[in-house]
Design a protein around this motif. Structure first.
Motif, short mmCIF file in Angstrom:
data_model
loop_
_atom_site.label_atom_id
_atom_site.label_comp_id
_atom_site.label_asym_id
_atom_site.label_seq_id
_atom_site.Cartn_x
_atom_site.Cartn_y
_atom_site.Cartn_z
N PHE A 104 0.82 -1.21 0.00
CA PHE A 104 0.00 0.00 0.00
C PHE A 104 0.86 1.27 0.00
N ASP A 105 1.87 1.29 0.85
CA ASP A 105 2.69 2.50 0.98
C ASP A 105 3.49 2.78 -0.29
N VAL A 106 4.00 1.73 -0.92
CA VAL A 106 4.75 1.90 -2.16
C VAL A 106 3.85 2.49 -3.25
N LEU A 107 2.67 1.91 -3.41
CA LEU A 107 1.75 2.39 -4.44
C LEU A 107 1.23 3.79 -4.11
N ALA A 108 1.00 4.06 -2.83
CA ALA A 108 0.51 5.38 -2.43
C ALA A 108 1.54 6.45 -2.75
N GLU A 109 2.80 6.14 -2.52
CA GLU A 109 3.85 7.10 -2.84
C GLU A 109 3.94 7.35 -4.34
N LEU A 110 3.82 6.28 -5.12
CA LEU A 110 3.87 6.43 -6.58
C LEU A 110 2.68 7.23 -7.09
N ALA A 111 1.51 6.98 -6.50
CA ALA A 111 0.31 7.71 -6.92
C ALA A 111 0.43 9.20 -6.62
N GLU A 112 0.96 9.51 -5.45
CA GLU A 112 1.11 10.92 -5.08
C GLU A 112 2.15 11.60 -5.96
#
Length: 203
Positions: A101-109
């Motif tokens: 979740f955190d990896v994808l959230a960072e990429l999305a942001e």
């Protein structure tokens, strides 16, 4: 169109164990095939100047596909393309866990799709999961078994990273057949596969 190389039955979305790519692939496809793939990928990457690695975390890609589809719904290709590029870099160059979740959230942001909190909330839901599963199943039903693949006019499937000459040959064949001026002579579900030399191997 999203595509999963590894099925959920083999590598679940919420798998508690984290696998290294090379260890997982050695077990899944065998030493000989893995060595061939590693050699070809490494050679291609060196030729293109792209630092692709078969090391790092091996995880299911469903969450990444859901996020990419969400980006398209929010802002079309303008948002989806940079996100997909970031996801590819994260998994193929940096060896990151693209189910995290955190990896994808960072990429999305970083890609301007959504903030981290909104991304995590989305990923924890089941939004777009059915859509991604349906699209993956549709790809399999058309005979697609690997990526990258480019489908042209629902009739030609070009597998792998091909040169511009291959696409030019296909466009010439399509133009000569007059497919845009008359109904296609092929069933709508039929996909012709073009080999690396541009020939049609559908016969």
């Amino acid at each position: 169109m999203p595509f999963r190389l590894i099925g959920n039955n083999i590598l679940p979305n919420s798998c508690p164990n984290k696998y290294q790519k090379d260890e997982f692939l050695l077990k899944f496809i065998g030493k000989e095939r893995f060595s061939t793939i590693e050699h070809n990928v490494t050679r291609w990457a060196e030729e293109k100047g792209i630092p692709i690695s078969l090391r790092g975390i091996m995880t299911q890609s469903t969450r990444a596909h859901r996020l990419a589809l969400k980006a398209r719904k929010i802002g079309g290709q303008r948002l989806q393309t940079p996100l997909v590029s970031a996801i590819f870099k994260a998994t193929n160059q940096d060896g990151k866990d693209i189910s995290d979740f955190d990896v994808l959230a960072e990429l999305a942001e970083e890609s301007g799709v959504m903030g981290k909190a909104d991304t995590i909330e989305f990923l924890k839901s089941d939004e777009l999961e059915k859509e991604v599963n349906d699209l993956c199943n549709a790809a399999r039903s058309k005979g697609i078994t690997g990526v990258p693949i480019t489908i042209i006019d629902e009739k030609w499937a070009v597998s792998g990273g091909q040169s511009s000459d291959v696409y030019i040959q296909i466009f010439k064949k399509l133009a000569a057949a007059g497919v845009h001026a008359a109904p296609s002579p092929f069933p709508s579900s039929l996909v012709h596969t073009c080999t690396g030399d541009g020939s049609d191997d559908s016969d």
